[in-house]
Scaffold this active site. Structure first.
Site, PDB file in Angstrom:
ATOM      1  N   ASP A   8     -33.353  27.440  -0.334  1.00  0.00           N
ATOM      2  CA  ASP A   8     -33.536  27.917  -1.702  1.00  0.00           C
ATOM      3  C   ASP A   8     -33.400  29.439  -1.830  1.00  0.00           C
ATOM      4  OD1 ASP A   8     -34.777  25.524  -0.884  1.00  0.00           O
ATOM      5  OD2 ASP A   8     -36.114  25.490  -2.609  1.00  0.00           O
ATOM      6  N   GLU A  39     -31.848  26.684  -6.928  1.00  0.00           N
ATOM      7  CA  GLU A  39     -32.647  26.448  -8.143  1.00  0.00           C
ATOM      8  C   GLU A  39     -33.649  27.559  -8.465  1.00  0.00           C
ATOM      9  OE1 GLU A  39     -35.495  23.515  -8.590  1.00  0.00           O
ATOM     10  OE2 GLU A  39     -36.767  24.329  -7.036  1.00  0.00           O
ATOM     11  N   ASN A  40     -33.851  28.511  -7.550  1.00  0.00           N
ATOM     12  CA  ASN A  40     -34.755  29.631  -7.822  1.00  0.00           C
ATOM     13  C   ASN A  40     -34.014  30.964  -7.883  1.00  0.00           C
ATOM     14  OD1 ASN A  40     -36.566  27.775  -5.563  1.00  0.00           O
ATOM     15  ND2 ASN A  40     -37.386  28.066  -7.626  1.00  0.00           N
ATOM     16  N   HIS A  68     -36.699  22.976 -10.809  1.00  0.00           N
ATOM     17  CA  HIS A  68     -36.432  24.108 -11.717  1.00  0.00           C
ATOM     18  C   HIS A  68     -35.020  24.097 -12.298  1.00  0.00           C
ATOM     19  CE1 HIS A  68     -40.199  26.234 -11.314  1.00  0.00           C
ATOM     20  NE2 HIS A  68     -40.156  26.081  -9.997  1.00  0.00           N
ATOM     21  N   HIS A 179     -37.631  23.153  -1.152  1.00  0.00           N
ATOM     22  CA  HIS A 179     -38.702  23.327  -2.141  1.00  0.00           C
ATOM     23  C   HIS A 179     -39.946  24.036  -1.593  1.00  0.00           C
ATOM     24  CE1 HIS A 179     -41.204  22.655  -5.698  1.00  0.00           C
ATOM     25  NE2 HIS A 179     -42.111  22.056  -4.951  1.00  0.00           N
ATOM     26  N   HIS A 181     -39.984  26.298   0.794  1.00  0.00           N
ATOM     27  CA  HIS A 181     -39.530  27.670   1.065  1.00  0.00           C
ATOM     28  C   HIS A 181     -39.934  28.188   2.441  1.00  0.00           C
ATOM     29  CE1 HIS A 181     -38.912  28.798  -3.481  1.00  0.00           C
ATOM     30  NE2 HIS A 181     -38.345  27.664  -3.135  1.00  0.00           N
TER      31      HIS A 181
END
Ligand code: FE2
Length: 272
Positions: A8, A39-40, A68, A179, A181
């Site tokens: 991510d 997504e981040n 997200h 997710h 991280h």
């Protein structure tokens, strides 16, 4: 074939480490295909079409997402038009975009299926991801239809992600979690030949709480009151991911190695 999966990308510092290193990694590691979770990427919340295009220009063949995915609204129309970005496949019927895609490698020689699913434990209620992957793989198998199958399983619980790895062992090239991280130290090839890691980790500043500025994140835990909005930490990021060498006859994994570059985490560069 050599695949890379990159975890991510969080905020500006995550984008910076990715854009700096990915073009030269494609060369130096002779990567055939690169998947990353984006997504981040936009201030920690979602991804914009402009950022997605920057990632493709830097060498990402496919972008996956997760909870997200819709935080930046203009990604909705973009995802309808572009096959190279995914949202979780187990979102409700009628959701824009797609949760699985088959893409060609840049040399045109290989077909790679990428699937994005979201886990359920400690996450939003969603359709069963195990049933969803069975439906998807009922129509597509390797090496018959594609040269590799990569699943980004976006979830909180290590147990659910590990169960998915074993559930798909022998049917996919790579099952990797995203997710949380934090890169886990369990990168391995499962007995049936599927590469597996519970979490790929992030491209982000590790002097943080999962990529977000630590002061505001700590405040949320010690006060049950709204505080400062979470925003990404801004110092030098570590790029986290992994590479997989596949067996061209089966599509299964032959070798795996972690990838960590820059920032605060101990570096890891494949020596093959
Ligand atoms: Fe997430």
């Amino acid at each position: 074939m050599r695949l890379a999966f990159i975890g991510d990308v969080v905020g500006r510092s995550g984008r910076a480490v990715l854009l700096h290193h990915l073009p030269r990694l494609r060369e130096s590691l002779a990567l055939d295909f690169v998947v990353l979770n984006g997504e981040n990427a936009a201030g920690g919340f979602g991804i914009t079409p402009k950022i997605a295009q920057e990632f493709h220009d830097a060498g990402a063949d496919c972008i996956t997402t997760g909870n997200h995915v819709w935080d930046q609204k203009d990604i909705i129309g973009y995802m309808e038009r572009d096959q190279r970005i995914l949202r979780p496949a187990n979102f409700p019927d009628g959701t824009p975009g797609r949760g699985a895609t088959i893409l060609q490698s840049q040399d045109g020689g290989r077909q790679v299926m990428i699937v994005n699913l979201m886990a359920r434990l400690f996450m939003d209620p969603l359709d069963d991801p195990f049933a969803a992957i069975d439906r998807i793989l009922a129509d597509v198998a390797m090496p018959r239809d594609v040269d590799a199958i990569v699943l980004d399983f976006h979830g909180e619980a290590s147990s659910e992600k590990m169960a998915m790895g074993h559930y798909l062992d022998g049917r996919a090239t790579l099952v990797v979690g995203t997710h949380t991280h934090v890169p886990t130290a369990d990168l391995q090839i499962l007995p049936g030949g599927t590469a597996y890691q519970t979490d790929a980790g992030m491209c982000g500043d590790f002097d943080s709480v999962i990529g977000m500025k630590k002061e505001a994140a700590i405040h949320r835990f010690i006060r049950k009151m709204p505080g400062e909005r979470l925003s990404p930490a801004e110092d030098a990021a570590t790029l986290c991911g992994l590479i997989v060498d596949t067996d061209d006859r089966t599509g299964l994994a032959r070798r795996v190695a972690p990838l960590r570059i820059g920032g605060r985490l101990a570096p890891a560069i494949p020596d093959f």
